[in-house]
Design a protein around this motif. Structure first.
Motif, PDB file in Angstrom:
ATOM      1  N   GLY A   1     109.104  -7.608  73.447  1.00  0.00           N
ATOM      2  CA  GLY A   1     110.063  -8.343  74.266  1.00  0.00           C
ATOM      3  C   GLY A   1     109.897  -9.842  74.263  1.00  0.00           C
ATOM      4  O   GLY A   1     110.624 -10.543  74.970  1.00  0.00           O
ATOM      5  N   ARG A   2     108.964 -10.360  73.468  1.00  0.00           N
ATOM      6  CA  ARG A   2     108.787 -11.811  73.397  1.00  0.00           C
ATOM      7  C   ARG A   2     109.281 -12.332  72.048  1.00  0.00           C
ATOM      8  O   ARG A   2     108.959 -11.765  70.998  1.00  0.00           O
ATOM      9  N   ILE A   3     110.042 -13.428  72.085  1.00  0.00           N
ATOM     10  CA  ILE A   3     110.572 -14.027  70.862  1.00  0.00           C
ATOM     11  C   ILE A   3     110.306 -15.535  70.899  1.00  0.00           C
ATOM     12  O   ILE A   3     110.550 -16.198  71.912  1.00  0.00           O
ATOM     13  N   LEU A   4     109.791 -16.048  69.809  1.00  0.00           N
ATOM     14  CA  LEU A   4     109.440 -17.462  69.685  1.00  0.00           C
ATOM     15  C   LEU A   4     110.381 -18.112  68.678  1.00  0.00           C
ATOM     16  O   LEU A   4     110.525 -17.636  67.550  1.00  0.00           O
ATOM     17  N   HIS A   5     111.020 -19.209  69.087  1.00  0.00           N
ATOM     18  CA  HIS A   5     111.957 -19.943  68.238  1.00  0.00           C
ATOM     19  C   HIS A   5     111.329 -21.259  67.777  1.00  0.00           C
ATOM     20  O   HIS A   5     110.673 -21.941  68.567  1.00  0.00           O
TER      21      HIS A   5
ATOM     22  N   LEU B   1     102.102 -24.499  65.302  1.00  0.00           N
ATOM     23  CA  LEU B   1     102.963 -23.395  65.726  1.00  0.00           C
ATOM     24  C   LEU B   1     102.174 -22.098  65.819  1.00  0.00           C
ATOM     25  O   LEU B   1     102.380 -21.288  66.738  1.00  0.00           O
ATOM     26  N   LEU B   2     101.258 -21.890  64.896  1.00  0.00           N
ATOM     27  CA  LEU B   2     100.407 -20.697  64.950  1.00  0.00           C
ATOM     28  C   LEU B   2      99.597 -20.681  66.239  1.00  0.00           C
ATOM     29  O   LEU B   2      99.464 -19.625  66.883  1.00  0.00           O
ATOM     30  N   ALA B   3      99.062 -21.826  66.627  1.00  0.00           N
ATOM     31  CA  ALA B   3      98.278 -21.891  67.871  1.00  0.00           C
ATOM     32  C   ALA B   3      99.135 -21.511  69.074  1.00  0.00           C
ATOM     33  O   ALA B   3      98.680 -20.786  69.979  1.00  0.00           O
ATOM     34  N   VAL B   4     100.393 -21.971  69.094  1.00  0.00           N
ATOM     35  CA  VAL B   4     101.297 -21.612  70.184  1.00  0.00           C
ATOM     36  C   VAL B   4     101.583 -20.114  70.156  1.00  0.00           C
ATOM     37  O   VAL B   4     101.587 -19.433  71.192  1.00  0.00           O
TER      38      VAL B   4
ATOM     39  N   ARG C   1     102.121 -14.893  71.953  1.00  0.00           N
ATOM     40  CA  ARG C   1     102.087 -13.536  71.394  1.00  0.00           C
ATOM     41  C   ARG C   1     103.476 -12.898  71.270  1.00  0.00           C
ATOM     42  O   ARG C   1     103.756 -11.845  71.833  1.00  0.00           O
ATOM     43  N   PRO C   2     104.368 -13.534  70.506  1.00  0.00           N
ATOM     44  CA  PRO C   2     105.703 -12.956  70.300  1.00  0.00           C
ATOM     45  C   PRO C   2     105.653 -11.746  69.374  1.00  0.00           C
ATOM     46  O   PRO C   2     104.723 -11.593  68.569  1.00  0.00           O
ATOM     47  N   SER C   3     106.691 -10.920  69.452  1.00  0.00           N
ATOM     48  CA  SER C   3     106.806  -9.798  68.514  1.00  0.00           C
ATOM     49  C   SER C   3     107.745 -10.136  67.363  1.00  0.00           C
ATOM     50  O   SER C   3     107.829  -9.396  66.381  1.00  0.00           O
TER      51      SER C   3
END
Length: 582
Positions: free
Chosen positions: A180-184, A266-269, A274-276
């Motif tokens: 349920g997590r998405i990173l843009h 961005l990897l650190a964020v 913890r996006p899927s």
């Protein structure tokens, strides 16, 4: 205070790089961000200066004022005058900034022996898309004799590497995503940029959040300090949507190193959030970064193709640009990134056709059209009420647009069409809402139209007022030029105008014909032909009953087919097929 000091150091580094790499472009960028009082001063200087002046100060003022005709006239005078080699080299850079490459060539031919001639020649080749040749100019005999040339050579060589095969590299990480997590990853965003890109991004994020996703947006490395927002914070929250900024004290000096730096940040964020799934947008540099992070984490990623930026670049150069090394390399890189993504989103059928032509399987590409939400879903106000709220004259008729003011939008044709209509419609006014690189030249055209007092430029307006400006119009106009990019890319603003029950007159281009159904929700006119636009506008302005029917049909169609909530639901269904739980 710590963040402000970091921002100041970052901004100083950006300015320093531009001073060496391309000082004329730096001047233009700064002039567009200075207070509005600068424009009248620039225009005044041009009026006061002798008509035959070819000094750099006067030419810079004409550039800042957007008086393209005056810039070209003075440069042509300079091309026939007796000038020294140093002045010729400076004038070449000014001509290039004014998109007059043939004049730049004439000045470069007379600049033999000038200081900084190699960098100027490299800029000319880079402008034309001859990117390897540009690097070669700075790596030949006697090149690199000063730090500025060496840095420019390194910068351009890195750009060529990224255009061809260089990418960020990250080691695989042990990782457990949270469903349920998405990173843009975004190029820019609200509240610092109010472009159509930023509006679409925010609407997408908001719709996903309202659908139950936990969303986080990260903007490109150095933004928004790079665009002059010195007081930017590390995070912003807009309508409950979080925007995280990557603002180190300094940026790596070349693009390949900056993309590596960005990927690591961005990897650190991502490891913290913890996006899927990851999502990003054109152009390909965003995709390279997100691909590296997705591969390191072992999760899928989505690439949203919002434009064909190689064509946007070529549109300012002329048809020969489409045969250039830069154009070909850019498109190959875009195809590579689209092929690597797990899912490709795009705006319409015309763009999907182009994506498929690049070799991307059609079943991997889904359409997420420009859409509406929020205030645009509410019943629209009538024109009189909207104008009262905006402080505009309630009486008479008003045509116009809400747009980024850039050359391919064709706003000069709208001004010309208005000038054709104005004598027969004494109570007609033209409203041009927005900002951009073409605004100074458009204001100059308005002053010369014969009806300057009836052409209104409110500038960039708050997002909360966007719907009201649409509703203040009797007819919304999209006079885009006929270019490869405009034939394929569907804009957002006419969709918003239709949601406000306003008829739309638009250029007859494939991407716009997907939005505007000729004779039903508006009328299509010949791109680049003010008379055709004037005729279409006359038809609607003289038939209020037909105009109302078109507006109603447009709103019904948008609410049925184009909402951000529907886009979010469609993406969720596609992600389920990839095993992503939302």
């Amino acid at each position: 205070m710590v963040q402000l000091l970091k921002n100041a150091r970052l901004a100083a580094g950006v300015v320093s790089h531009h001073l060496i790499d391309d000082p004329v472009v730096l001047f233009l960028q700064l002039s567009r961000r200075l207070p509005a009082a600068v424009l009248p001063l620039a225009k005044r200087l041009c009026r006061w200066a002798p008509k035959d002046s070819i000094s750099a100060a006067v030419l810079f003022a004409a550039l800042a004022a957007g008086d393209e005709a005056d810039v070209e006239r003075r440069l042509n005078l300079a091309a026939e005058a007796r000038i020294g080699i140093e002045q010729a080299r400076r004038l070449a850079d000014i001509a290039l900034a004014a998109h007059l490459p043939s004049l730049a060539d004439r000045f470069l031919a007379r600049a033999g022996g000038a200081r900084h001639l190699r960098p100027a020649r490299a800029r000319r080749l880079w402008y034309a898309g001859a990117v390897s040749e540009a690097v070669a100019v700075l790596t030949g005999p006697h090149a690199g004799q000063n730090a500025g040339e060496a840095r420019q050579q390194a910068r351009l060589a890195a750009e060529v590497a990224i255009l061809t095969d260089a990418s960020p590299v990250l080691a695989p990480r042990a990782y457990a995503p949270v469903p349920g997590r998405i990173l843009h990853l975004l190029t820019n965003s609200l509240p610092h940029t109010a472009s159509g890109y930023a509006q679409r991004s925010h609407s997408t994020l908001l719709a996903q959040q309202e659908a139950g996703w936990e969303v986080l947006a990260v903007t490109r490395l150095g933004y928004p300090v790079q665009v002059g927002k010195i007081f930017a914070q590390a995070t912003d929250t807009v309508d409950g949507v979080r925007y995280h900024r990557l603002l180190p004290a300094s940026l790596a000096s070349t693009i390949d190193a900056r993309l590596q730096q960005q990927a690591e940040e961005l990897l650190a964020v991502a490891l913290k959030f913890r996006p899927s799934v990851l999502q990003t947008t054109t152009h390909y540099v965003n995709g390279l970064v997100v691909r590296a992070v997705a591969e390191a984490l072992g999760i899928p990623w989505v690439y949203e193709v919002r434009g064909q930026l190689a064509d946007t670049w070529a549109a300012t150069r002329g048809p020969e640009a489409r045969d250039s090394e830069r154009y070909r390399s850019f498109n190959l890189r875009e195809a590579e990134v689209m092929g690597a993504a797990d899912l490709v989103l795009t705006l319409g059928n015309a763009m999907k056709t182009n994506i498929a032509a690049a070799g991307i399987p059609e079943d991997k590409v889904i359409i997420a059209p420009n859409a509406v939400g929020g205030d645009f879903l509410k019943a629209p106000h009538d024109t009189a009420q909207a104008r009262r709220e905006l402080g505009l004259d309630e009486h008479g008729q008003m045509i116009g647009t809400v747009s980024s003011l850039v050359p391919y939008e064709g706003i000069e044709d709208l001004i010309a069409a208005f000038a054709l209509l104005a004598p027969d419609f004494p109570n007609l006014r033209l409203l041009i809402v927005g900002d951009g690189s073409a605004k100074p030249s458009l204001q100059t055209l308005a002053q010369r139209s014969g009806y300057p007092e009836r052409i209104i430029f409110p500038g960039r307006v708050p997002r909360s007022l966007a719907a009201r400006y649409h509703q203040a119009l009797d007819v919304f106009v999209v006079p885009r030029k006929d270019l490869e990019v405009t034939r394929s890319v569907t804009p957002l603003k006419p969709v918003e105008a239709m949601a406000c029950s306003r008829p739309v007159v638009a250029s007859d281009l494939p991407a716009l014909a997907e939005i505007v159904k000729d004779g039903v929700t508006g009328l299509l006119a010949q791109p680049g032909d003010p008379a055709s636009f004037a005729a279409a506008l006359r038809t609607i302005l003289t038939a209020p009953g037909s105009a109302a029917a078109m507006g109603a049909a447009g709103r019904e169609r948008v609410l049925r087919e184009r909402t951000w909530a529907a886009n979010a639901a469609a993406l969720a269904e596609e992600l389920k097929k990839l095993g992503v739980s939302i």
